[in-house]
Enzyme design. Sequence first.
Site, PDB file in Angstrom:
ATOM      1  CB  SER A   1      -0.905   0.017   1.244  1.00 53.51           C
ATOM      2  OG  SER A   1      -1.706  -1.148   1.280  1.00 53.51           O
TER       3      SER A   1
ATOM      4  CG  ASP B   1      10.265  -6.427   4.609  1.00 56.84           C
ATOM      5  OD1 ASP B   1       9.435  -5.497   4.683  1.00 56.84           O
ATOM      6  OD2 ASP B   1      10.972  -6.757   5.561  1.00 56.84           O
TER       7      ASP B   1
ATOM      8  N   GLY C   1      11.180   7.294   1.797  1.00 56.74           N
ATOM      9  CA  GLY C   1      11.969   6.605   2.828  1.00 56.74           C
ATOM     10  C   GLY C   1      13.198   7.411   3.224  1.00 56.74           C
TER      11      GLY C   1
ATOM     12  CG  ASP D   1      15.131   7.147  -1.706  1.00 62.58           C
ATOM     13  OD1 ASP D   1      15.681   6.160  -1.168  1.00 62.58           O
ATOM     14  OD2 ASP D   1      14.303   7.046  -2.627  1.00 62.58           O
TER      15      ASP D   1
ATOM     16  CG  HIS E   1      17.174  -1.199  -2.380  1.00 64.35           C
ATOM     17  ND1 HIS E   1      17.109   0.118  -2.760  1.00 64.35           N
ATOM     18  CD2 HIS E   1      16.143  -1.374  -1.500  1.00 64.35           C
ATOM     19  CE1 HIS E   1      16.113   0.714  -2.135  1.00 64.35           C
ATOM     20  NE2 HIS E   1      15.505  -0.161  -1.374  1.00 64.35           N
ATOM     21  NE  ARG E   2      11.322  -1.087  -3.449  1.00 67.60           N
ATOM     22  CZ  ARG E   2      11.730  -0.025  -2.772  1.00 67.60           C
ATOM     23  NH1 ARG E   2      12.040   1.082  -3.396  1.00 67.60           N
ATOM     24  NH2 ARG E   2      11.826  -0.081  -1.454  1.00 67.60           N
TER      25      ARG E   2
END
Length: 200
Positions: A12, A70, A156, A158, A183-184
């Site tokens: 979400s 995660d 976050g 960043d 990373h994502r």
Amino acid sequence: MLENKKILLASSNKGKIREFKKIFNKYELVSQEELGIEDAIEDGMSFFENALKKARNASKESQIFTIADDSGIVVPELNYEPGIFSARYAGENASDKDNRDKIISEIKKLKKVSLNAYYVCVLVGVRSYSDPVPLYAYGEIHGKVSLKSSGKGGFGYDKIFYPNNYDVSMASMDSEIKNTISHRAIAAKSFLNELEKIYS
């Protein structure tokens, strides 16, 4: 076959949804928020456990191939915190700024201007709630967390995370660059390779 190339993202988080929709642009990606599915309880002890819990929870509700990530930031000099608690480092309802401010406070306590850190992403995919062999991938990017906050993009941590070999924060990067080196992005690229082997 992956019907209509539709994938449910068990998140979400609007920032994550935006990034994943760009990365998974060959697929029809819908978020659990769009389907009214509530967030899973993240009570695992690792990024993998929490990603799997999120994926299974949304898959059970939707009956759609489901992915979940995660992710978080790890600072070795802060006892590897915040880690899996990155989203709630400053408390259960903490904002991104609250969490960044807490790390900045911890850096100041050590009388430093920055600390080595790395972002981690674990991405898990399940075909059904009881899928015994989930797909998964891992990505990380190393750099530093700094007292200096900059940039208007990202989310976050960043604004205070400066990747190695770059002189700007993750929040200052062009989104196209970020979606290549993050990373994502690293985890997603590996995951997509496995997904295409199965569903091509």
